[in-house]
Design an enzyme around this catalytic site. Structure first.
Site, mmCIF file in Angstrom:
data_model
loop_
_atom_site.group_PDB
_atom_site.id
_atom_site.type_symbol
_atom_site.label_atom_id
_atom_site.label_comp_id
_atom_site.label_asym_id
_atom_site.label_seq_id
_atom_site.Cartn_x
_atom_site.Cartn_y
_atom_site.Cartn_z
ATOM 1 N N ARG A 66 -56.666 115.886 -31.722
ATOM 2 C CA ARG A 66 -56.219 117.162 -32.273
ATOM 3 C C ARG A 66 -57.043 117.507 -33.504
ATOM 4 N NH1 ARG A 66 -54.179 117.029 -28.140
ATOM 5 N NH2 ARG A 66 -52.018 117.332 -27.502
ATOM 6 N N ARG B 187 -52.345 114.334 -16.832
ATOM 7 C CA ARG B 187 -52.491 113.112 -17.614
ATOM 8 C C ARG B 187 -51.141 112.678 -18.191
ATOM 9 N NH1 ARG B 187 -55.068 112.245 -23.126
ATOM 10 N NH2 ARG B 187 -55.797 110.099 -23.114
ATOM 11 N N LYS C 196 -56.301 125.818 -23.214
ATOM 12 C CA LYS C 196 -56.609 124.927 -22.100
ATOM 13 C C LYS C 196 -56.894 125.733 -20.841
ATOM 14 C CE LYS C 196 -55.032 120.805 -19.647
ATOM 15 N NZ LYS C 196 -54.115 119.659 -19.676
#
Length: 267
Positions: A265, A62, A131
């Protein structure tokens, strides 16, 4: 064929009911599986075409970030799918793909997989969440509607470097107690992707919103919304609506935010 390559013949026996709906080509290397698939789509490749590569020289995530892959530590592939209608009919597609990735991991015994708006798959790591996988959906118009190239990169082992955006890396090996066999993993991912994309085609993201919400990492938690690294909004994260827009509750009530270049976040 190099030993590390995905063998389409071995994969077929693991695909079950979706045999014939996907056509997998395994490459030792390419610039990017999504770029390679885009070129094939321009030449008329059918929906369900898949390119999987051991290594990418120009893999991307991204916002133009690089995505590095290696056969020992990751699985990287792209899937071509076509939808009737314009771009408005595929709102929330990246979130729906996240549901498919999470389901596939769960089916192989990975516990604790959660989703981050709009397109990351997270998993527990010491001190919080890391992640596990990234999703990049690229859309274009076609004569019959909308063409989507769905790129997915998932960590078998957690890489030594942190993922972009400050998240620690996570890997399936830690969640499952062993590195998953790549044919089993790719087959599980493709089975769930076909099921989710069929459902999405019929009912849009609204048909999958509850599944996404159950796995939402920061549901009802205080969060910052960032654009190009700067905080543009803060509040309680109320999940996503039926179009995949983020719902953020702040002083002015619950407001919708579309993906774009926004990033989420926790506070």
């Amino acid at each position: 064929m190099a030993a590390s390559l995905i063998d389409p013949a071995l994969l077929v026996s693991r695909l079950g009911a979706i045999v014939g709906r996907v056509d997998v080509d395994s490459l030792e290397s390419c610039d990017s599986t999504s770029s390679e698939l885009s070129r094939r789509a321009a030449r008329g490749a059918p929906a369900g075409s898949v390119v999987v590569a051991d290594r990418q020289s120009a893999g991307r995530g991204r916002r133009g970030r690089d995505w590095v892959s290696s056969p020992e530590d990751s699985l990287t592939f792209s899937l071509l799918w076509r939808f009737a209608g314009g771009f408005d009919k595929v709102a929330g597609l990246s979130l729906a793909v996240g549901v498919a990735v999470a389901r596939a991991c769960e089916s192989l015994g990975a516990a604790g997989v959660v989703l981050k708006w709009p397109n990351d798959v997270l998993a527990p790591v010491p001190g919080g969440l890391g992640k596990l996988a990234g999703i990049l959906v690229e859309l274009s118009s076609s004569r019959s509607g909308t063409e989507a190239i769905i790129g997915i990169g998932i960590n078998l082992r957690a890489p030594a470097v942190s993922a972009p955006g400050g998240l620690a890396p996570a890997g399936l090996a830690t969640l499952m107690g062993a590195v998953p066999e790549r044919h089993d993993l790719l087959a599980a991912l493709l089975r769930e992707l076909v099921a989710v994309l069929d459902r999405f085609s019929r009912g849009g993201f609204a048909a999958l919103a509850d599944d996404w919400q159950r796995r939402h990492a920061w549901q009802d938690c205080p969060v910052h919304l960032l654009e190009e690294g700067k905080v543009v909004a803060s509040g309680l994260c109320r999940g996503a609506d039926g179009d995949g827009a983020l719902l953020l509750e702040g002083p002015d009530g619950v407001l919708r935010h579309l993906a774009g270049d926004l990033s989420l976040r926790p506070l």
